[in-house]
Scaffold this motif. Sequence first.
Motif, short mmCIF file in Angstrom:
data_model
loop_
_atom_site.label_atom_id
_atom_site.label_comp_id
_atom_site.label_asym_id
_atom_site.label_seq_id
_atom_site.Cartn_x
_atom_site.Cartn_y
_atom_site.Cartn_z
N GLU A 30 0.83 -1.20 0.00
CA GLU A 30 0.00 0.00 0.00
C GLU A 30 0.87 1.25 0.00
N MET A 31 1.92 1.26 0.82
CA MET A 31 2.78 2.45 0.90
C MET A 31 3.51 2.70 -0.41
N ALA A 32 3.86 1.61 -1.13
CA ALA A 32 4.55 1.77 -2.41
C ALA A 32 3.67 2.54 -3.40
N LEU A 33 2.34 2.40 -3.26
CA LEU A 33 1.42 3.06 -4.17
C LEU A 33 1.00 4.45 -3.69
N THR A 34 1.19 4.72 -2.41
CA THR A 34 0.69 5.96 -1.82
C THR A 34 1.79 6.99 -1.60
N ALA A 35 2.94 6.51 -1.10
CA ALA A 35 3.98 7.43 -0.62
C ALA A 35 5.10 7.56 -1.64
N SER A 36 5.73 8.74 -1.70
CA SER A 36 6.92 8.90 -2.53
C SER A 36 8.17 8.83 -1.67
N HIS A 37 7.98 8.90 -0.35
CA HIS A 37 9.11 8.80 0.57
C HIS A 37 8.71 7.90 1.73
N LEU A 38 9.67 7.17 2.26
CA LEU A 38 9.35 6.23 3.35
C LEU A 38 10.26 6.43 4.55
N VAL A 39 9.63 6.41 5.72
CA VAL A 39 10.37 6.31 6.97
C VAL A 39 9.99 4.94 7.53
N VAL A 40 10.98 4.05 7.61
CA VAL A 40 10.70 2.67 7.99
C VAL A 40 11.23 2.43 9.40
N ILE A 41 10.38 1.89 10.29
CA ILE A 41 10.84 1.60 11.65
C ILE A 41 10.55 0.15 12.02
N GLY A 42 11.30 -0.35 12.97
CA GLY A 42 11.10 -1.68 13.53
C GLY A 42 11.56 -1.66 14.98
N ARG A 43 10.79 -2.22 15.86
CA ARG A 43 11.11 -2.21 17.30
C ARG A 43 11.51 -0.84 17.81
N GLY A 44 10.79 0.17 17.33
CA GLY A 44 11.02 1.52 17.81
C GLY A 44 12.21 2.23 17.21
N ARG A 45 12.95 1.54 16.32
CA ARG A 45 14.15 2.15 15.76
C ARG A 45 14.01 2.46 14.28
N LEU A 46 14.74 3.49 13.84
CA LEU A 46 14.74 3.85 12.43
C LEU A 46 15.53 2.81 11.63
N LEU A 47 14.88 2.23 10.61
CA LEU A 47 15.55 1.25 9.75
C LEU A 47 15.94 1.87 8.42
N ALA A 48 15.12 2.79 7.92
CA ALA A 48 15.41 3.41 6.63
C ALA A 48 14.64 4.71 6.50
#
Length: 218
Positions: A189-207
Amino acid sequence: MIEVHNLTKRYRGGTAVDGLTFTVEPGRVTGFLGPNGAGKSTTIRMILGLDRPTEGTARVGGRPYAALERPLTVVGALLEAGDLHPGRSAREHLTWIARTNGLGRARVAKVLEQTGLTEVAGKRARTYSLGMKQRLGIAAALLGDPEVLILDEPVNGLDPEGVIWIRTLAKRLAGEGRTVLVSSHLMSEMALTASHLVVIGRGRLLADLSTEEFVAAH
Ligand code: ADP
Ligand code: ADP
């Protein structure tokens, strides 16, 4: 613009958000992506001043939420379905929020039209489908004509038509120069909606990268 710096939330049982730093720029849709339990809602609650950080800061339009003079004109957030009064109509909900925030009645008519709710505006919330409740939540978020819009998991449980409606709206609002942050646990869904991504896992920034870069790397 949203600026998050070293944002951290610890609970007795653990850490929900762990030193997050990122910026959400105006003029594009930023996807806030991570699995369930990653810390997205906790982050958003801290940005909106609903939850106090253990450490770090979150600013919207250059200030902490609590220091905004007219918060609803700066940042709009999706009303949770649980906040609805089942016996009250969409128009009553919006009129009440407008009144308590010093916004004129004209805004109510405007956001009802923007969200396609004009015809059902007089019906009680208990008769609304999930999609209509989402629209009402977004109508509430748009009342102050905010520069910044934050939508926490807006497409959860929606049918394809509702998903596409939210996607189109998010892009249009960003195209008008607003800052739009949409959280989701769904990469597709995000690939179709967003042009930029902030990716997190376990409370930490991944990308923190463009959707194109993310897709190319995975
Ligand atoms: P997401 O929105 O990404 O699904 P949340 O921000 O809701 O994630 O939750 C992040 C983590 O923080 C989860 O492990 C959750 O169980 C925990 N958490 C959230 N709220 C509380 C709370 N009030 N007390 C203790 N732990 C919490
Ligand atoms: P009741 O339906 O129990 O009589 P009240 O009108 O006394 O409720 O309002 C109780 C609370 O509900 C208010 O303090 C306010 O937070 C919320 N509320 C009242 N009217 C509305 C409305 N139209 N839309 C959203 N929230 C409302």
